[in-house]
Design an enzyme around this catalytic site. Sequence first.
Site, PDB file in Angstrom:
ATOM      1  N   PHE A 123       0.872  -1.180   0.000  1.00  0.00           N
ATOM      2  CA  PHE A 123       0.000   0.000   0.000  1.00  0.00           C
ATOM      3  C   PHE A 123       0.903   1.222   0.000  1.00  0.00           C
ATOM      4  CE2 PHE A 123      -2.795   2.937   2.494  1.00  0.00           C
ATOM      5  CZ  PHE A 123      -3.999   2.791   1.805  1.00  0.00           C
ATOM      6  N   ALA A 124       0.917   1.941  -1.113  1.00  0.00           N
ATOM      7  CA  ALA A 124       1.866   3.051  -1.256  1.00  0.00           C
ATOM      8  C   ALA A 124       1.127   4.380  -1.187  1.00  0.00           C
ATOM      9  CB  ALA A 124       2.624   2.908  -2.571  1.00  0.00           C
ATOM     10  N   LEU A 125       1.057   4.923   0.033  1.00  0.00           N
ATOM     11  CA  LEU A 125       0.313   6.168   0.259  1.00  0.00           C
ATOM     12  C   LEU A 125       1.259   7.291   0.707  1.00  0.00           C
ATOM     13  CD1 LEU A 125      -2.630   7.378   0.528  1.00  0.00           C
ATOM     14  CD2 LEU A 125      -2.549   6.694   2.917  1.00  0.00           C
ATOM     15  N   SER A 158       5.630  -0.742   3.128  1.00  0.00           N
ATOM     16  CA  SER A 158       5.825  -2.060   3.752  1.00  0.00           C
ATOM     17  C   SER A 158       5.570  -3.155   2.723  1.00  0.00           C
ATOM     18  CB  SER A 158       4.859  -2.253   4.918  1.00  0.00           C
ATOM     19  OG  SER A 158       5.081  -1.284   5.894  1.00  0.00           O
ATOM     20  N   ARG A 238      -6.862  -0.240  10.564  1.00  0.00           N
ATOM     21  CA  ARG A 238      -6.687   0.302  11.925  1.00  0.00           C
ATOM     22  C   ARG A 238      -7.260  -0.671  12.955  1.00  0.00           C
ATOM     23  NH1 ARG A 238      -7.931   6.472   9.966  1.00  0.00           N
ATOM     24  NH2 ARG A 238      -5.779   6.828   9.298  1.00  0.00           N
ATOM     25  N   HIS A 333      10.874  -8.120  33.758  1.00  0.00           N
ATOM     26  CA  HIS A 333      12.071  -8.907  33.429  1.00  0.00           C
ATOM     27  C   HIS A 333      13.350  -8.303  34.025  1.00  0.00           C
ATOM     28  CE1 HIS A 333       9.605 -10.949  30.386  1.00  0.00           C
ATOM     29  NE2 HIS A 333      10.610 -11.762  30.121  1.00  0.00           N
ATOM     30  N   GLY A 334      13.277  -7.052  34.501  1.00  0.00           N
ATOM     31  CA  GLY A 334      14.497  -6.395  34.974  1.00  0.00           C
ATOM     32  C   GLY A 334      15.498  -6.288  33.829  1.00  0.00           C
ATOM     33  N   GLU A 358      -0.387   3.516  10.050  1.00  0.00           N
ATOM     34  CA  GLU A 358      -1.812   3.598   9.675  1.00  0.00           C
ATOM     35  C   GLU A 358      -2.512   4.782  10.355  1.00  0.00           C
ATOM     36  OE1 GLU A 358      -2.997   0.134   8.245  1.00  0.00           O
ATOM     37  OE2 GLU A 358      -0.871  -0.301   8.222  1.00  0.00           O
TER      38      GLU A 358
END
Length: 382
Positions: A123-125, A158, A238, A333-334, A358
Amino acid sequence: MNFTLSEEHLLVKRMFAGFCSREIRPHGEEIDRSEELLPKVLRKCTGQGFWAALIPADYGGAGMDILSYMLMLEEIARADLSTALTVNIHNSLVVKSLMDHGTPEQQERFIEMLASGESLGAFALSEPAAGSDVAAMRLGATSVDGRYCLQGSKSWVSNGALAGLFLVFARAEKGITAFLVERETPGLQVGYREKTLGLRGLSINTVYFDECTIPPENRLGEEGQGLRIALQALSLSRLGVAALGLGGAERALEEGVRFSIEHIQFGVPIAKKQTIQNYVADAQAVTEALRCLVTQTAMLAEAGQPYSQEASIAKLFGSRVAYDVTDLMVQVHGGYGYMKDYAIERYYRDCRALELIEGTTQVQQFLIARDIYHREGLDISI
Ligand SMILES: Cc1cc2nc3c(=O)[nH]c(=O)nc-3n(C[C@H](O)[C@H](O)[C@H](O)COP(=O)(O)OP(=O)(O)OC[C@H]3O[C@@H](n4cnc5c(N)ncnc54)[C@H](O)[C@@H]3O)c2cc1C
């Protein structure tokens, strides 16, 4: 509204959970390290019908309802977020747009290759100066001898390295227009691959168009309808990002709980410390709230009701939940949470992107506020 999953949906969820934990999850670390989606994983995804999720059964697709589709995205995200986002972009943005706006000829031409995964969608926006402000895009589509000539570039596409079909938005005479552009089209060149903080399996590329000439048969919808097509697709994607946030938060919580049981300090598992219990409880509470939002919005969408505002709310909340929960679980998890040996380190980086893609958090806030004020008779658009 009843949020209890039907027997059928429970079955679907269990099936995807089983598949994703067997076939995708063991490769999450390798996908991150090698910075590519592994062909063996992609082939398995094809076998599971991931690329055909939203294609109706009479077109040879899986014909999933929206809730099943969201359950699928959630489970893929629990296993690996790069794979999940790839599936979301392919289905929600490209396949769905083709099903909603394509002519029967376009569907016949492209659906089979998209459904089989032979060709992934991109998707090329976005452009460098047209991210949130998509209407400012500059990629031109000039009419030349009854064809369109694309000139310019798109950024951060992407699936750039893998895609066979690009849904491209460009400025034509009557306004922003959508085009289906095949990868082999002369003049289209997939360029620079970005180095990213997370989602490293995803190939995010600049795509160049240099006198890229395409026939009018490749225009999706009418001239000037591009923005409407893009926004409609973005509502579904979305919601998909919210489902990804849900899967990401669940996985982070799972990692945090396991670690807190196994990790001993002061002679006891840290799970026995109340602060750790509070973190886990808070994470579970927001994750369950997100599940309700995703389920409710998916049901609305499936019922054919308008759901763009609900999708923005789900995306706004879901991407924050994913960020907050992964952040809390890194803390559980530290120091180990900062080390690559632990999946939480990857999920923390991957989930950070959900507030950006998005439509950023701020764009969702604006869209939600605009609807609220619109109902009060005030137009807050600039
Ligand atoms: C991992 C990843 C994958 C992506 N994949 C794709 C893809 O496949 N296809 C594609 O087309 N694009 C893709 N993008 C681009 C993405 O859609 C944009 O990054 C996003 O729309 C934001 O645009 P921008 O980065 O140019 O930020 P800008 O629009 O420049 O915004 C910068 C900051 O200003 C804020 N801001 C902007 N305008 C306003 C306003 N009016 N009010 C308040 N705050 C505002 C933003 O929220 C943000 O915080 C991807 C991005 C990422 C990170």
